[in-house]
Design a protein around this motif. Sequence first.
Motif, PDB file in Angstrom:
ATOM      1  N   LYS A  88       0.654  -0.631   0.049  1.00  0.00           N
ATOM      2  CA  LYS A  88      -0.185   0.287  -0.076  1.00  0.00           C
ATOM      3  C   LYS A  88       0.947   1.426  -0.121  1.00  0.00           C
ATOM      4  CE  LYS A  88      -3.878  -2.259   2.319  1.00  0.00           C
ATOM      5  NZ  LYS A  88      -5.341  -2.576   0.944  1.00  0.00           N
ATOM      6  N   ALA A  92      -0.285   5.107  -4.979  1.00  0.00           N
ATOM      7  CA  ALA A  92      -0.439   3.599  -6.151  1.00  0.00           C
ATOM      8  C   ALA A  92      -0.336   2.299  -5.188  1.00  0.00           C
ATOM      9  CB  ALA A  92      -0.114   3.526  -7.156  1.00  0.00           C
ATOM     10  N   ASP A  93      -1.265   1.427  -4.750  1.00  0.00           N
ATOM     11  CA  ASP A  93      -1.510   0.102  -4.514  1.00  0.00           C
ATOM     12  C   ASP A  93      -0.822  -0.872  -5.387  1.00  0.00           C
ATOM     13  OD1 ASP A  93      -2.029   1.287  -2.051  1.00  0.00           O
ATOM     14  OD2 ASP A  93      -4.442   0.502  -2.633  1.00  0.00           O
ATOM     15  N   HIS A 120      -3.975   5.561  -6.691  1.00  0.00           N
ATOM     16  CA  HIS A 120      -5.214   6.454  -6.303  1.00  0.00           C
ATOM     17  C   HIS A 120      -4.944   7.479  -6.955  1.00  0.00           C
ATOM     18  CE1 HIS A 120      -2.768   4.886  -2.223  1.00  0.00           C
ATOM     19  NE2 HIS A 120      -3.093   3.249  -2.877  1.00  0.00           N
ATOM     20  N   ASN A 121      -7.115   7.637  -7.190  1.00  0.00           N
ATOM     21  CA  ASN A 121      -7.592   9.209  -7.789  1.00  0.00           C
ATOM     22  C   ASN A 121      -7.582   9.800  -6.463  1.00  0.00           C
ATOM     23  OD1 ASN A 121      -7.837   7.560  -9.726  1.00  0.00           O
ATOM     24  ND2 ASN A 121      -9.736   6.635  -9.958  1.00  0.00           N
TER      25      ASN A 121
END
Length: 121
Positions: A88, A92-93, A120-121
């Motif tokens: 995580k 981003a993941d 991630h947005n």
Amino acid sequence: MATQIGTAREIFDHHIKALRTGDLVDILSDYAEDSVIIGPDGVVKGRQAIGALFQGFLSSLLKPGTYDLQVDVEHVQDEIVYVLWHAKCVPADVVFAADTFVIRDGKIAVHTFAPKLEPHN
């Protein structure tokens, strides 16, 4: 006087520790001058180019203190280390990643990686 060369396990453990602390010099000490990393964006050859690659990771996706990396599977056989992991991260993941290390003469000679990222947005 003979120099002691670490086992694949010792070299890999050192590499992960250096990665987690974000110590670029320590990370690069695990690679030989002619080492190769192969990933989705192509081939990176030589310690200087590998340093630039890791510098990018350490300033973004794997910035020290900003991610949680978990090793899911780890196999060591002679000079080969195979790892499945996820992380995580802030940008981003990494939902799945596979790395293979070929360790010769106490250095990572070949390192392959294949990550699946979800930004991630």
